[in-house]
Design an enzyme around this catalytic site. Structure first.
Site, PDB file in Angstrom:
ATOM      1  CG  ASP A 148      26.086   9.645  19.121  1.00 52.40           C
ATOM      2  OD1 ASP A 148      25.960  10.270  20.194  1.00 52.40           O
ATOM      3  OD2 ASP A 148      25.152   9.517  18.298  1.00 52.40           O
ATOM      4  NE  ARG A 157      20.071  14.931  23.168  1.00 48.44           N
ATOM      5  CZ  ARG A 157      20.131  13.686  22.712  1.00 48.44           C
ATOM      6  NH1 ARG A 157      20.724  13.423  21.587  1.00 48.44           N
ATOM      7  NH2 ARG A 157      19.618  12.697  23.393  1.00 48.44           N
ATOM      8  CE  LYS A 194      20.088   5.109  18.378  1.00 51.08           C
ATOM      9  NZ  LYS A 194      19.272   6.204  18.927  1.00 51.08           N
ATOM     10  CG  ASN A 195      21.089   8.366  15.423  1.00 54.58           C
ATOM     11  OD1 ASN A 195      20.265   7.993  16.265  1.00 54.58           O
ATOM     12  ND2 ASN A 195      22.294   8.782  15.752  1.00 54.58           N
ATOM     13  NE  ARG A 232      17.066   5.084  23.790  1.00 58.57           N
ATOM     14  CZ  ARG A 232      17.807   6.198  23.718  1.00 58.57           C
ATOM     15  NH1 ARG A 232      18.771   6.415  24.598  1.00 58.57           N
ATOM     16  NH2 ARG A 232      17.611   7.071  22.758  1.00 58.57           N
ATOM     17  CB  CYS A 291      19.722   9.411  26.840  1.00 51.59           C
ATOM     18  SG  CYS A 291      20.387  10.105  25.333  1.00 51.59           S
TER      19      CYS A 291
END
Length: 422
Positions: free
Chosen positions: A308, A123, A22-23, A400, A118
């Site tokens: 993560d 961040r 995803k990233n 997500r 989120c």
């Protein structure tokens, strides 16, 4: 709002295919803005965040088509007819800030909303902005938007990050490909997603050296052309599914997995009593005889233990023999899953950025609530090993970042189902 029901069902056996990262995909998609020619991405994950990035790119004038069930993305930015990324789209996903560098590099101007995302810490995007300023960008923050200009185009510069930032490295890397002269990024992030982006940009004609190290050098070119690129396997999805047989027992092969993507994570699994074997098919994971051993974890930038995977590792430590200490050094507010695990009988003491977990023999099923993307899957993992039924609510977070989680886990013997509320 959907919920997922998990019932402990014993050991798991079989194979789980690992999707594209995803990233990585969320970083590769904005790269289309750097060229008038098409960019094709294969092995793309089918996730809500990917759809959000598609919506954002289309709002700027890009054309995006999903083929082969969504696993191939065809992107074309032969024209950019809107240089404003609106808050209504950007607020949904922090990766949206990655359109700033490419638009500014190609056309010399962009207006991008400050992002949302989120709730796992601030961040801020200040490092993104500092990097672009080092390449000559003129920036003005007002009304919640970054107004960026580079009337004569970006120019090569020295970007020296005070702390490692994956997103800022990605934005700087993309912008530098079209800047005049040489850009040197110091204290650059080393994540596989950075390497994947650099490899794709090189296929597009960029001149890049040093990706995967702390110093990346980019020699700007006049234009980039089209390319086809396969998205790297998702190391976070990989680590997550590796934990399923670790928690439940059994043996599972994660298809497409590679140890180089999760080496620090594998080291902790080995210390806990989990065997990981690399084969041509992927990574095969099996728990050794006896109970899992408690191990300490410190999250760090790559190649360290990924933040993560911290929530998922905590789920494993909840049933380990002994006490473990998990220290979160990347994001604040990232132990919000701990109270939900405690509802299942876990013994966890959180003090600031450190959580001490004392393992129990058995978790108990309970209704719990997902607080963010990785927390949601940690609760599912815990439910796999719990007695009785666990109901995980607010699983829109899960969608997500995880593709068909119920199908993948049920395919190896888990008892899991999604309940869609009306």
């Amino acid at each position: 709002m959907d919920s997922i029901i998990v019932t402990g069902n014993g050991p798991l056996h079989g194979q789980i295919p690992i999707a594209g990262a995803k990233n990585a995909c969320l970083t590769l998609m904005p790269a289309t803005l750097l060229s008038e020619e098409p960019l094709t991405l294969t092995n793309a994950p089918r996730l809500s965040d990917i759809r959000t990035m598609r919506t954002l790119l289309e709002s700027l004038g890009a054309e995006v088509a999903q083929m082969q069930g969504g696993q191939v993305l065809s992107l074309s930015s032969h024209r950019i007819d809107n240089h404003r990324a609106d808050y209504d789209i950007v607020r949904k996903m922090r990766a949206s800030i990655l359109v700033l560098g490419p638009m500014l590099a190609r056309d010399g101007h962009a207006v991008v909303s400050l992002p949302g995302g989120c709730a796992i810490g601030a961040r801020p995007v200040d490092l993104h902005l500092q990097a672009l300023e080092a390449m000559g960008a003129e920036l003005d923050l007002r009304d919640g938007y970054v107004h960026a200009r580079a009337p004569g185009g970006l120019r090569g510069g020295k970007v020296d990050f005070p702390i490692v930032s994956v997103g800022a490295t990605e934005n700087a890397l993309m912008a530098a490909t079209l800047a005049r002269g040489t850009t040197v990024i110091s204290n650059a992030a080393r994540e596989p997603e950075i390497v994947d982006l650099a490899q794709c940009l090189r296929k597009m004609g960029a001149r890049i050296e040093g990706e995967g190290t702390h110093t990346i050098t980019i020699e700007g070119v006049d234009r980039l052309h089209g390319a086809t690129h396969a998205v790297v396997p998702d190391r976070i999805e990989l680590g997550t599914y590796m934990l399923a047989p670790a928690i439940c027992g059994g043996e599972v092969t994660c298809l497409g997995g590679r140890i180089d993507l999760v080496a620090a994570f594998c080291e902790r699994l080995d210390a806990a009593g989990i065997d990981v074997t690399e084969t041509e098919a992927g990574l095969t994971v099996a728990r050794r005889n006896g109970r899992v051993r408690a191990v300490d974890v410190v999250t760090e930038p790559f190649p360290g233990f990924p933040t993560d995977l911290q929530a998922q590792m905590m789920a494993l430590m909840c049933i380990a023999e002994g006490s473990s200490v998990l220290e979160e050094r990347i994001f604040e507010n990232r132990f919000m899953h701990a109270p939900e695990l405690m509802r299942m009988g876990a013994r966890i003491d959180v003090q600031g950025g450190t959580a001490t977990v004392t393992g129990v023999e058995t978790l108990k099923g309970a209704p719990v609530m997902a607080t963010d993307l990785r927390a949601s899957v940690s609760l599912i993992l815990a439910g796999l090993a719990a007695e009785g039924e666990t109901v995980v609510n607010r699983v829109y977070h899960l969608d997500r970042g995880y593709e068909s989680v119920e199908d993948k886990l049920s395919g190896v013997g888990a008892k899991i189902e999604r309940i869609t509320s009306q």
